[in-house]
Design a protein around this motif. Structure first.
Motif, PDB file in Angstrom:
ATOM      1  N   ALA A   1      49.078   0.872  39.408  1.00  0.00           N
ATOM      2  CA  ALA A   1      48.804   2.273  39.724  1.00  0.00           C
ATOM      3  C   ALA A   1      47.546   2.788  39.037  1.00  0.00           C
ATOM      4  CB  ALA A   1      49.998   3.127  39.314  1.00  0.00           C
ATOM      5  N   ARG A   2      47.132   2.121  37.965  1.00  0.00           N
ATOM      6  CA  ARG A   2      45.973   2.600  37.216  1.00  0.00           C
ATOM      7  C   ARG A   2      44.645   2.082  37.761  1.00  0.00           C
ATOM      8  NH1 ARG A   2      50.016   2.475  33.059  1.00  0.00           N
ATOM      9  NH2 ARG A   2      50.105   4.488  31.982  1.00  0.00           N
ATOM     10  N   ARG A   3      44.684   1.372  38.859  1.00  0.00           N
ATOM     11  CA  ARG A   3      43.431   0.953  39.506  1.00  0.00           C
ATOM     12  C   ARG A   3      42.563   2.154  39.876  1.00  0.00           C
ATOM     13  NH1 ARG A   3      43.089  -4.295  41.559  1.00  0.00           N
ATOM     14  NH2 ARG A   3      45.003  -5.522  41.409  1.00  0.00           N
ATOM     15  N   ILE A   4      43.183   3.304  40.021  1.00  0.00           N
ATOM     16  CA  ILE A   4      42.425   4.504  40.417  1.00  0.00           C
ATOM     17  C   ILE A   4      41.361   4.869  39.378  1.00  0.00           C
ATOM     18  CG2 ILE A   4      44.312   5.427  41.807  1.00  0.00           C
ATOM     19  CD1 ILE A   4      44.950   7.326  39.487  1.00  0.00           C
ATOM     20  N   TYR A   5      41.489   4.344  38.165  1.00  0.00           N
ATOM     21  CA  TYR A   5      40.530   4.669  37.114  1.00  0.00           C
ATOM     22  C   TYR A   5      39.387   3.658  37.018  1.00  0.00           C
ATOM     23  CZ  TYR A   5      44.486   7.547  35.657  1.00  0.00           C
ATOM     24  OH  TYR A   5      45.527   8.438  35.621  1.00  0.00           O
ATOM     25  N   ASN A   6      39.376   2.642  37.860  1.00  0.00           N
ATOM     26  CA  ASN A   6      38.389   1.576  37.705  1.00  0.00           C
ATOM     27  C   ASN A   6      36.966   2.017  38.033  1.00  0.00           C
ATOM     28  OD1 ASN A   6      40.099  -0.333  36.647  1.00  0.00           O
ATOM     29  ND2 ASN A   6      40.592  -1.263  38.618  1.00  0.00           N
ATOM     30  N   GLY A   7      36.822   3.083  38.824  1.00  0.00           N
ATOM     31  CA  GLY A   7      35.479   3.620  39.034  1.00  0.00           C
ATOM     32  C   GLY A   7      34.890   4.129  37.722  1.00  0.00           C
ATOM     33  N   ARG A   8      35.721   4.793  36.925  1.00  0.00           N
ATOM     34  CA  ARG A   8      35.258   5.268  35.621  1.00  0.00           C
ATOM     35  C   ARG A   8      35.040   4.107  34.665  1.00  0.00           C
ATOM     36  NH1 ARG A   8      39.853   9.929  35.284  1.00  0.00           N
ATOM     37  NH2 ARG A   8      39.046  11.288  36.945  1.00  0.00           N
TER      38      ARG A   8
ATOM     39  N   ASN B   1      31.319   0.896  31.501  1.00  0.00           N
ATOM     40  CA  ASN B   1      30.743  -0.417  31.217  1.00  0.00           C
ATOM     41  C   ASN B   1      29.247  -0.444  31.474  1.00  0.00           C
ATOM     42  OD1 ASN B   1      33.089  -1.563  30.282  1.00  0.00           O
ATOM     43  ND2 ASN B   1      33.655  -2.477  32.247  1.00  0.00           N
ATOM     44  N   SER B   2      28.807   0.285  32.479  1.00  0.00           N
ATOM     45  CA  SER B   2      27.369   0.380  32.740  1.00  0.00           C
ATOM     46  C   SER B   2      26.655   1.047  31.562  1.00  0.00           C
ATOM     47  CB  SER B   2      27.120   1.165  34.031  1.00  0.00           C
ATOM     48  OG  SER B   2      25.745   1.292  34.287  1.00  0.00           O
ATOM     49  N   ILE B   3      27.270   2.080  31.016  1.00  0.00           N
ATOM     50  CA  ILE B   3      26.701   2.752  29.844  1.00  0.00           C
ATOM     51  C   ILE B   3      26.625   1.782  28.665  1.00  0.00           C
ATOM     52  CG2 ILE B   3      27.111   4.542  28.106  1.00  0.00           C
ATOM     53  CD1 ILE B   3      28.381   6.224  30.376  1.00  0.00           C
ATOM     54  N   ILE B   4      27.698   1.039  28.436  1.00  0.00           N
ATOM     55  CA  ILE B   4      27.739   0.095  27.312  1.00  0.00           C
ATOM     56  C   ILE B   4      26.660  -0.974  27.465  1.00  0.00           C
ATOM     57  CG2 ILE B   4      29.108  -1.751  26.236  1.00  0.00           C
ATOM     58  CD1 ILE B   4      31.609   0.009  26.877  1.00  0.00           C
ATOM     59  N   ARG B   5      26.565  -1.544  28.658  1.00  0.00           N
ATOM     60  CA  ARG B   5      25.610  -2.644  28.869  1.00  0.00           C
ATOM     61  C   ARG B   5      24.160  -2.186  28.746  1.00  0.00           C
ATOM     62  NH1 ARG B   5      29.316  -3.999  33.534  1.00  0.00           N
ATOM     63  NH2 ARG B   5      30.663  -5.682  32.758  1.00  0.00           N
ATOM     64  N   THR B   6      23.907  -0.913  28.978  1.00  0.00           N
ATOM     65  CA  THR B   6      22.546  -0.376  28.858  1.00  0.00           C
ATOM     66  C   THR B   6      22.266   0.142  27.453  1.00  0.00           C
ATOM     67  OG1 THR B   6      22.542   0.272  31.193  1.00  0.00           O
ATOM     68  CG2 THR B   6      20.927   1.335  29.763  1.00  0.00           C
ATOM     69  N   THR B   7      23.211   0.893  26.904  1.00  0.00           N
ATOM     70  CA  THR B   7      22.990   1.593  25.648  1.00  0.00           C
ATOM     71  C   THR B   7      23.036   0.668  24.438  1.00  0.00           C
ATOM     72  OG1 THR B   7      23.963   3.593  26.595  1.00  0.00           O
ATOM     73  CG2 THR B   7      23.795   3.499  24.197  1.00  0.00           C
ATOM     74  N   ALA B   8      24.012  -0.228  24.392  1.00  0.00           N
ATOM     75  CA  ALA B   8      24.167  -1.078  23.205  1.00  0.00           C
ATOM     76  C   ALA B   8      22.913  -1.899  22.909  1.00  0.00           C
ATOM     77  CB  ALA B   8      25.401  -1.970  23.354  1.00  0.00           C
TER      78      ALA B   8
ATOM     79  N   THR C   1      32.779  -4.320  26.257  1.00  0.00           N
ATOM     80  CA  THR C   1      33.048  -3.645  27.515  1.00  0.00           C
ATOM     81  C   THR C   1      34.556  -3.542  27.718  1.00  0.00           C
ATOM     82  OG1 THR C   1      32.925  -5.718  28.763  1.00  0.00           O
ATOM     83  CG2 THR C   1      30.899  -4.413  28.588  1.00  0.00           C
ATOM     84  N   VAL C   2      34.950  -2.745  28.703  1.00  0.00           N
ATOM     85  CA  VAL C   2      36.358  -2.397  28.893  1.00  0.00           C
ATOM     86  C   VAL C   2      36.957  -3.220  30.032  1.00  0.00           C
ATOM     87  CG1 VAL C   2      37.950  -0.474  29.239  1.00  0.00           C
ATOM     88  CG2 VAL C   2      35.714  -0.066  28.201  1.00  0.00           C
TER      89      VAL C   2
END
Length: 218
Positions: free
Chosen positions: A155-162, A167-174, A148-149
Motif C-alpha cells: 500500500a505504501r507504493r504511493i509514496y515512491n514518487g517522493r 533520492n535525486s536530491i541525495i545523488r546530486t547534493t551529497a 539513498t532510500v
C-alpha cells in the motif's frame, strides 16, 4: 523456468552471503574514502556515527538487528554509535547533529533519512537539511556518507514518487558537498524485495545488504 527478477534476487542474496564470509578480509585491504573511487572501507579502528530513522534503528520486528549492529559484529575494532530514531525525519537529524558529533567524535558520519519525509510529504526542506548535516560532519572532521532510500512496497507504493524525488536530491547534493553516496535504493532493487510486510523495513537479508554496502564505502 524462473522469471528474471526472481533469478536476480536469488543471485543477489547468494553474493551478499558470500560477501559476509569475505567481509573482514576485504575491508582490511581497502583505503578509507579513496579519492579515485569516491569511497572505500577504512582499515583499523574508527568511530562511525549513524543518524537516521527506524531502518537504521529499532524496527517493529524483534530479532532482526539493524545494519549498524551487523557492521559492529563484522568489524569489532570499529565503534558504532547509533543515534537513529524511529519516525524521525531529516529535520530531526539536523537538530541533533551537532550534539551527536560532539558526543561521539566520529571519524565517519553516516546519514540515512528520507522514508518518513516521503510518507509525510515533507520534501521541500530536504536539500537544505541535508547540506547542513553534511557540512556539520565535515566541520567536525568526519568523513560523511549519505544513503539513498529504499523503494516502498504494498500500500505504501504511493509514496515512491517522493522517494525518487528525495533520492535525486541525495545523488546530486551529497557529491556536491563532498560526501559519498551509498546507493541503497540500487542495492535492494525494485522487485522481490528483501522487506517485511509493512513495505518499509528491510528484513534480515535486506539489513545485511545495507550493512555491506555501507561498510564498503566508509
Amino acid at each position: 523456468m524462473m522469471n528474471k527478477p526472481y533469478t536476480r534476487t536469488i543471485i543477489r542474496k547468494a553474493l551478499y552471503r558470500i560477501g559476509l564470509l569475505l567481509f573482514a578480509g576485504i575491508l582490511c585491504s581497502c583505503n578509507p574514502f579513496d579519492s579515485g573511487s569516491g569511497g572505500g572501507s577504512g582499515s583499523g579502528p574508527q568511530t562511525v556515527l549513524v543518524l537516521g530513522d527506524s531502518i537504521s534503528g529499532v524496527t517493529n520486528y524483534p530479532g532482526v538487528p539493524p545494519w549498524p549492529t551487523l557492521i559492529a559484529g563484522m568489524q569489532p575494532e570499529w565503534t558504532l554509535v547509533n543515534r537513529a530514531s524511529s519516525r524521525e525525519r531529516i529535520a530531526g537529524g539536523r537538530a541533533k547533529v551537532q550534539s551527536a558529533l560532539q558526543s561521539a567524535q566520529p571519524d565517519v558520519l553516516v546519514v540515512f533519512y528520507g522514508t518518513n519525509n516521503a510518507i509525510m510529504g515533507d520534501t521541500a526542506g530536504f536539500e537544505g537539511d541535508l547540506r547542513a548535516i553534511i557540512q556539520a560532519g565535515k566541520n567536525a572532521g568526519a568523513r560523511v556518507a549519505v544513503c539513498t532510500v529504499p523503494t516502498m512496497y504494498g500500500a505504501r507504493r504511493i509514496y515512491n514518487g517522493r522517494i525518487s524525488e528525495i533520492n535525486s536530491i541525495i545523488r546530486t547534493t551529497a557529491p556536491a558537498e563532498g560526501a559519498t553516496v551509498v546507493d541503497i535504493f540500487k542495492e535492494l532493487g525494485t522487485d522481490n524485495p528483501d522487506m517485511f510486510p509493512d513495505g518499509i523495513h528491510p528484513d534480515l537479508d535486506g539489513q545485511r545488504i545495507i550493512a555491506i554496502a555501507v561498510a564498503e564505502r566508509i
